[in-house]
Design a protein around this motif. Structure first.
Motif, PDB file in Angstrom:
ATOM      1  N   ALA A  36      13.895  35.706  -6.265  1.00  0.00           N
ATOM      2  CA  ALA A  36      13.667  37.126  -5.954  1.00  0.00           C
ATOM      3  C   ALA A  36      13.219  37.293  -4.500  1.00  0.00           C
ATOM      4  O   ALA A  36      13.631  38.242  -3.817  1.00  0.00           O
ATOM      5  CB  ALA A  36      12.617  37.695  -6.905  1.00  0.00           C
ATOM      6  N   GLN A  41      14.166  42.842  -1.986  1.00  0.00           N
ATOM      7  CA  GLN A  41      13.842  43.853  -2.985  1.00  0.00           C
ATOM      8  C   GLN A  41      15.054  44.619  -3.511  1.00  0.00           C
ATOM      9  O   GLN A  41      14.965  45.292  -4.538  1.00  0.00           O
ATOM     10  CB  GLN A  41      12.835  44.837  -2.388  1.00  0.00           C
ATOM     11  N   HIS A  42      16.188  44.551  -2.820  1.00  0.00           N
ATOM     12  CA  HIS A  42      17.367  45.292  -3.253  1.00  0.00           C
ATOM     13  C   HIS A  42      18.299  44.467  -4.141  1.00  0.00           C
ATOM     14  O   HIS A  42      19.361  44.947  -4.529  1.00  0.00           O
ATOM     15  CB  HIS A  42      18.150  45.796  -2.031  1.00  0.00           C
ATOM     16  N   ALA A  43      17.937  43.246  -4.451  1.00  0.00           N
ATOM     17  CA  ALA A  43      18.796  42.382  -5.273  1.00  0.00           C
ATOM     18  C   ALA A  43      18.794  42.858  -6.722  1.00  0.00           C
ATOM     19  O   ALA A  43      17.781  43.349  -7.235  1.00  0.00           O
ATOM     20  CB  ALA A  43      18.302  40.941  -5.186  1.00  0.00           C
ATOM     21  N   THR A  44      19.927  42.699  -7.371  1.00  0.00           N
ATOM     22  CA  THR A  44      20.023  43.067  -8.783  1.00  0.00           C
ATOM     23  C   THR A  44      19.547  41.893  -9.650  1.00  0.00           C
ATOM     24  O   THR A  44      19.449  40.745  -9.183  1.00  0.00           O
ATOM     25  CB  THR A  44      21.468  43.402  -9.149  1.00  0.00           C
ATOM     26  N   THR A  45      19.304  42.195 -10.919  1.00  0.00           N
ATOM     27  CA  THR A  45      18.868  41.154 -11.847  1.00  0.00           C
ATOM     28  C   THR A  45      19.931  40.078 -11.990  1.00  0.00           C
ATOM     29  O   THR A  45      19.623  38.882 -12.076  1.00  0.00           O
ATOM     30  CB  THR A  45      18.586  41.786 -13.231  1.00  0.00           C
ATOM     31  N   GLN A  46      21.216  40.497 -11.995  1.00  0.00           N
ATOM     32  CA  GLN A  46      22.295  39.523 -12.129  1.00  0.00           C
ATOM     33  C   GLN A  46      22.343  38.580 -10.930  1.00  0.00           C
ATOM     34  O   GLN A  46      22.570  37.367 -11.081  1.00  0.00           O
ATOM     35  CB  GLN A  46      23.652  40.245 -12.261  1.00  0.00           C
ATOM     36  N   GLN A  47      22.105  39.123  -9.736  1.00  0.00           N
ATOM     37  CA  GLN A  47      22.133  38.279  -8.540  1.00  0.00           C
ATOM     38  C   GLN A  47      20.972  37.272  -8.565  1.00  0.00           C
ATOM     39  O   GLN A  47      21.132  36.103  -8.202  1.00  0.00           O
ATOM     40  CB  GLN A  47      22.030  39.154  -7.284  1.00  0.00           C
ATOM     41  N   GLU A  49      19.446  36.113 -11.247  1.00  0.00           N
ATOM     42  CA  GLU A  49      19.713  35.107 -12.274  1.00  0.00           C
ATOM     43  C   GLU A  49      20.749  34.094 -11.797  1.00  0.00           C
ATOM     44  O   GLU A  49      20.647  32.890 -12.060  1.00  0.00           O
ATOM     45  CB  GLU A  49      20.204  35.790 -13.560  1.00  0.00           C
TER      46      GLU A  49
END
Length: 334
Positions: A36, A41-47, A49
């Motif tokens: 993370a 802070q703009h990363a998605t949950t999929q990215q 993971e």
């Protein structure tokens, strides 16, 4: 002697294994997810993971630790999560700066601490004795980072005598031979670089040496007070030897054994204290590297730095034990 050294070196492995397990568990339980932090802070949950999967952070902890141990046994500390550079390269690029700072601090602490301790013992209950012991008490009690800030405020901001931070003036780095700026500038005859490096080194070395200097002074004073009351010291005086010869040839050498133990232990404290000192003075060493790695949750870099510090601590203590035989010929190792 050889068997004793071999046994002590073998003990290095369980010590380093224990340190590695402790650091590994603390990092994985109490730090932020490095994936993370790397993606922002703009990363998605999929990215996040996907990156965790790529870095192997989704594997069970025992699998991750086993992989780390396997790499270490093959001389590979892995790659930094933030820079993707080999951890070994990151550490070795900073290591000379920390060694230079720690050795200068130890030199100051040992010379000043032994001198003050001997003089306080010889002149017990004098004004110098009272002032030096009060100074030692202040040195033990004062936080290194606070002293560092006060030194900067006085000698850099108010008086302007010494630089605030850094290791050398920009553009004055000597040709790299050992990575130690003082030594490299001497070897290359670059006196301007030597003066600049020395000016940058004085304040962080003084701040780092303060605690160790106080401990060494107190230990030297107490051991000297015991030794100078021994019969053989009275005999030396009765033979008509001058007082300086009695103190430095007959008393000081016998008083040095516990002092050497303290000096060896303080070397480890200096490496630990360098974390704060390097941060205050922006000193580009292992300490500041370790702080940045912890803030970035860079697991491989933190583990590599801690293992290096633990190894140095154990090796220095082994050297101190071997020095006992030189100071006291009655000591034999088998």
């Amino acid at each position: 002697m050889a068997s004793y050294i071999a046994r002590r070196l073998l003990l290095l492995f369980p010590v380093l294994l224990g340190v590695s397990i402790f650091v590994f568990v603390v990092l994985h339980l109490f730090t932020t997810d490095p994936a993370a932090l790397m993606l922002g802070q703009h990363a998605t949950t999929q990215q996040i993971e996907a990156l965790r999967e790529e870095l192997g952070l989704n594997d069970p902890l025992y699998v991750q630790f086993g992989r780390f141990l396997w790499q270490v046994l093959h001389g590979d500390l892995g790659r930094s999560l933030m820079t993707r550079a080999p951890v070994t390269d990151e550490i070795m690029s900073r290591f000379p700066a920390t060694i230079e700072l720690a050795f200068m601090a130890m030199l100051i602490a040992t010379i000043a601490g032994v001198f003050v301790g001997v003089l306080s013992a010889v002149k017990q209950y004098s004004i110098f004795d009272y002032l030096s012991m009060v100074g030692a008490l202040v040195g033990v009690s004062m936080p290194i980072f606070w002293l560092g800030l006060m030194l900067i405020l006085l000698f850099s901001v108010q008086l302007g005598w010494l630089p605030v931070a850094g290791r050398i003036d920009i553009g004055m780095e000597p040709a790299r031979i050992t990575g130690l700026y003082l030594l490299d500038s001497l070897l290359t005859g670059n006196w301007a670089a030597f003066v600049s490096a020395l000016k940058h080194l004085i304040l962080p070395a003084l701040a780092l040496a303060s605690y160790s200097m106080a401990i060494i002074a107190r230990m030297t004073r107490s051991t000297m007070l015991e030794v100078i009351r021994q019969d053989y010291v009275r005999t030396a005086r009765a033979k008509g030897l001058v007082e300086s010869l009695v103190i430095y040839r007959h008393a000081l050498r016998n008083a040095l054994i516990p002092v050497v133990t303290v000096v060896g232990l303080q070397m480890g404290s200096l490496l630990g204290g360098a974390v704060l000192t390097e941060t205050v003075f922006s000193w580009p060493g292992i300490g500041s590297l370790l702080v940045n790695a912890i803030l970035a949750a860079d697991y491989p870099l933190v583990q590599g730095s801690v293992i290096l510090i633990a190894t140095i601590f154990v090796v220095v203590n082994l050297l101190v034990d071997l020095l006992y035989a030189f100071l006291d010929p009655r000591i034999r190792y088998s």
